[in-house]
Design a protein around this motif. Sequence first.
Motif, mmCIF file in Angstrom:
data_model
loop_
_atom_site.group_PDB
_atom_site.id
_atom_site.type_symbol
_atom_site.label_atom_id
_atom_site.label_comp_id
_atom_site.label_asym_id
_atom_site.label_seq_id
_atom_site.Cartn_x
_atom_site.Cartn_y
_atom_site.Cartn_z
ATOM 1 N N LEU A 56 -0.862 1.407 1.531
ATOM 2 C CA LEU A 56 -2.114 0.884 2.289
ATOM 3 C C LEU A 56 -2.019 -0.540 2.257
ATOM 4 O O LEU A 56 -2.588 -1.343 3.036
ATOM 5 N N TYR A 57 -1.994 -1.061 0.892
ATOM 6 C CA TYR A 57 -2.074 -2.564 0.683
ATOM 7 C C TYR A 57 -0.803 -3.380 0.872
ATOM 8 O O TYR A 57 -0.427 -4.466 0.556
ATOM 9 N N LYS A 58 0.649 -2.637 1.132
ATOM 10 C CA LYS A 58 1.793 -3.197 1.182
ATOM 11 C C LYS A 58 2.165 -3.799 -0.249
ATOM 12 O O LYS A 58 2.723 -5.022 -0.159
ATOM 13 N N SER A 59 1.572 -3.362 -1.227
ATOM 14 C CA SER A 59 1.834 -4.021 -2.714
ATOM 15 C C SER A 59 3.188 -3.750 -3.263
ATOM 16 O O SER A 59 3.798 -2.834 -2.966
ATOM 17 N N ASP A 60 3.445 -4.531 -4.006
ATOM 18 C CA ASP A 60 4.670 -4.453 -4.847
ATOM 19 C C ASP A 60 4.619 -3.742 -6.335
ATOM 20 O O ASP A 60 4.274 -4.411 -6.977
#
Length: 543
Positions: A56-60
Amino acid sequence: MHKTFAVIAFVVLTFISANAQYEVAFSNSYPPYQFMNEEGELVGFNIDILNAIKDLYKSDIHISGGAWEAINQALENSGTQAVGGVNYPGSPDNDYIYTRSTINTSHSFLYNTQFHSRFSLERFRSLKEPLVALWEHDVLIHYVRSINPSVKFLFVTDYEQLSAALDRADVTCAFAQRVAGIYQAKIQAKDYVSALDHHILERGMGFKVLKTAPELAALLNNGLEVILANGEYQKIYDKWITEYDQSHNEWQKYYKYTVIASTIILILFLLLLIVNRILKARVRSRTKDLQYQLDLNSQIMKELKRQKIRAEESEKMKTAFLANMSHEIRTPMNGILGFTELLKTDEYLSEEQLHFINVIEQSGNRMLGTINNIIDVSKLESGVEEPSYNAVNIKGILMQLQSFFTQETKVKGIKLNVAEKGVISTKGFVTDEYKLNSILTNLIKNGIKFTRQGYVAVTYSVNQECAEFWVEDTGIGIALSQQADIFDQFVQADTSYSRNFEGSGLGLSITKGYVKLLGGEITIESEPKKGTTFYVRIPNHKL
């Protein structure tokens, strides 16, 4: 406005997560929430939840797995920023942030239907020394023992051992996490393992995040809210949990029969409701007068009972009054008449006659004291007695009483001590001097009467609000069972012993009446053969 803030929060979190790296660890042995599959991949409900938030947040966010103790140790050493699948501790934590729960978990009793076709909590409660398989955990053990104190335990360390234990004929049941237990049974094709519908020890499961990574906690909380709203959460739940929710499956299996049965029950209920209302209307009209009569009879019976108790108490008081007054008046009267008769003769010396006169005087004073006590009690009971408030010198009153009783205590070989306690107010204290003097006189006289050796001590404290007095003696003491009665009229605590002491039994009754009239309080602490302490508190009636 709310939607605008939500969009702004989403953009900010997306920017933060895109520029930060995090590591979240999970236990690798808690199916179906998180576990290693046959290909060596970490999968499960919580893994998919985190991946959905991550996408959803394209987080690492790096996901790792390991033994439960190891990943928690890594979190303590800041080797990872968060641990998933954590049950909330139920109290604040200064070191970690707990996110909102991803799912609620609960425990239940699991059993083998081949051995127990009709298992229930009621049946388990009635069994003698049932054998239960569970983890060696104090909370679980305590709960199971609270249902059946005779229970025996078979401790396991994983769900494979738990499932194997349920195949033993001597194992009554297991107590474990409901969904995880059913999951293990189903993947082993043990459809005969079932769970009770009771959901016990329910707890929320979420993420435990380091306080140094608040942005990660915010990302997880907001991400979970989004996937709950867009339906992604329900898809993950159906994939991993729904299949193993046995009570839910049983409801689907018998849904049709439940609907039919419910419809029939509803129709019968409506019919019964109609009939019941008709009958109630008929019965109500016929029983109204009867109910009124019953209520009236009940009130009459209560009143008769109260009157009976009052009559019995009055009879007892009358008997006590006659017995005490007969003794208290006849004894000194005999002394007066007897020694008066002796004075008529010339057979005695002047010293002996003086002694006779002293006895007559003492007897007269005793009779006068008894009569005064009766008058005081009569005034208190009739309600005509009223306080007369004036400024008094409490220290002066006590000094006079100490001087007055000095001769009596000296004859008995005991001491009478008066001492101040704390800071004594020098400003005027307002109360009824006569009644205060009577209260202290009765208490000191009572202490001296029942003390053969030792002392009587009066300690007092005066401030702007009240005056407090502690009258302590080392006398015969009063049993706890008799302390509630000593303030009644004509009562002495232990009649088998205290009848050796003079007294009408009115002194403490008058004392309590005066204390109450002045708006104060009086209490007692006593122990047989060790002495008694009376505590009196009199308020300051400032003018």
